[in-house]
Design an enzyme around this catalytic site. Structure first.
Site, PDB file in Angstrom:
ATOM      1  N   GLU A  15     -59.743  10.622 -76.881  1.00 51.96           N
ATOM      2  CA  GLU A  15     -60.525   9.956 -75.844  1.00 51.96           C
ATOM      3  C   GLU A  15     -62.024  10.078 -76.092  1.00 51.96           C
ATOM      4  O   GLU A  15     -62.774   9.120 -75.852  1.00 51.96           O
ATOM      5  CB  GLU A  15     -60.164  10.539 -74.479  1.00 51.96           C
ATOM      6  CG  GLU A  15     -58.765  10.126 -74.020  1.00 51.96           C
ATOM      7  CD  GLU A  15     -58.322  10.804 -72.746  1.00 51.96           C
ATOM      8  OE1 GLU A  15     -57.251  10.427 -72.244  1.00 51.96           O
ATOM      9  OE2 GLU A  15     -59.046  11.707 -72.261  1.00 51.96           O
ATOM     10  N   HIS A  72     -56.425   5.313 -67.913  1.00 50.91           N
ATOM     11  CA  HIS A  72     -55.610   6.323 -67.234  1.00 50.91           C
ATOM     12  C   HIS A  72     -54.832   5.748 -66.045  1.00 50.91           C
ATOM     13  O   HIS A  72     -54.027   6.475 -65.434  1.00 50.91           O
ATOM     14  CB  HIS A  72     -56.491   7.487 -66.748  1.00 50.91           C
ATOM     15  CG  HIS A  72     -56.952   8.386 -67.839  1.00 50.91           C
ATOM     16  ND1 HIS A  72     -58.000   8.069 -68.668  1.00 50.91           N
ATOM     17  CD2 HIS A  72     -56.502   9.599 -68.267  1.00 50.91           C
ATOM     18  CE1 HIS A  72     -58.190   9.049 -69.545  1.00 50.91           C
ATOM     19  NE2 HIS A  72     -57.289   9.984 -69.325  1.00 50.91           N
TER      20      HIS A  72
END
Length: 241
Positions: free
Chosen positions: A135, A168
């Site tokens: 990420e 997410h």
């Protein structure tokens, strides 16, 4: 943005969407359903990280040529400071969500991930190490880095953090993800080392994993013992009065 960065984004996207065929494949192998998400994530995230690291080899070799890059000592210091900054940003954002926006604390995304980890404990490596590394490379080095060449810090940080939150699938807590993303972006800009936000991100996720997965049952026992102690104390005080 150079071609290798585009390939990094493509690799990350394919890794995310590989969950659909991956789950179908593992179901055919008669693997328990509750273990499938953790097993496939372990495979896909590890494979994706290896490919992305290979794509980043030129940057890794030339990392010492980056202008304004902090020293190792400064990097260590900012990695530690960054952990506290992220916790503070999360807490502040959660308070704003709760008291100003009426959003209840707690994340369905986190709860789902915890369930995956309980069913397949090795998934903790994805949560606490592999995932944060991916990420930070994707959302800070590539996405934020590309935006920062065109816009100021705030626009670049907010846009990249919103994308970070969207991946997410936790739109309820956009403010929390944005606050975290801004801190990670600041650490990257401050030190010119992607390793610094990586370390801070890993530390945060590792702490959450330990509390919610490894120590969850023990913490629940402690809470029950505390409640029993409070009840006993109340009875004793009531008897004395």
């Amino acid at each position: 943005m150079n071609k290798r960065y585009w390939w990094i984004l493509i690799t990350y996207t394919l890794m995310q969407f590989s969950a659909v065929p991956g789950v179908l494949l593992l179901r055919e192998l008669d693997i328990p359903l509750e273990r499938i998400p953790g097993i496939w994530s372990m495979f896909s995230f590890t494979t994706g990280l290896l490919i992305i690291v290979l794509l980043l080899l030129p940057e890794i070799r030339n990392r010492h040529d980056v202008e304004g890059r902090s020293s190792r000592g400064e990097a260590v210091r900012w990695s530690i400071i960054g952990v506290f900054f992220v916790f503070a940003a999360q807490y502040a954002a959660a308070l704003i969500e709760m008291f100003l926006l009426g959003i209840e604390p707690g994340s369905e995304n986190t709860e789902t991930i915890v369930e995956f980890a309980k069913a397949f404990p090795a998934f903790i490596l994805v949560i606490s190490v592999i995932g944060p590394i991916l990420e930070e490379i994707v959302f800070r080095l590539v996405v934020f880095g590309a935006l920062y060449k065109r816009f100021n810090f705030w626009i670049s940080g907010i846009l990249s953090s919103l994308i970070f939150a969207a991946v997410h699938m936790d739109f309820t807590h956009l403010l929390v993800y944005t606050a975290m993303g801004l801190v990670f972006a600041y650490l990257y800009v401050k030190t010119k080392r992607i390793l610094v936000p990586i370390i801070a991100h890993v530390a945060i996720n590792l702490f959450v994993s330990i509390v919610n997965v490894l120590l969850a049952d023990q913490i629940e026992d402690w809470m029950e013992q505390l409640e029993q102690l409070e009840q006993q104390t109340s009875l004793i005080i009531g008897g004395l009065l």
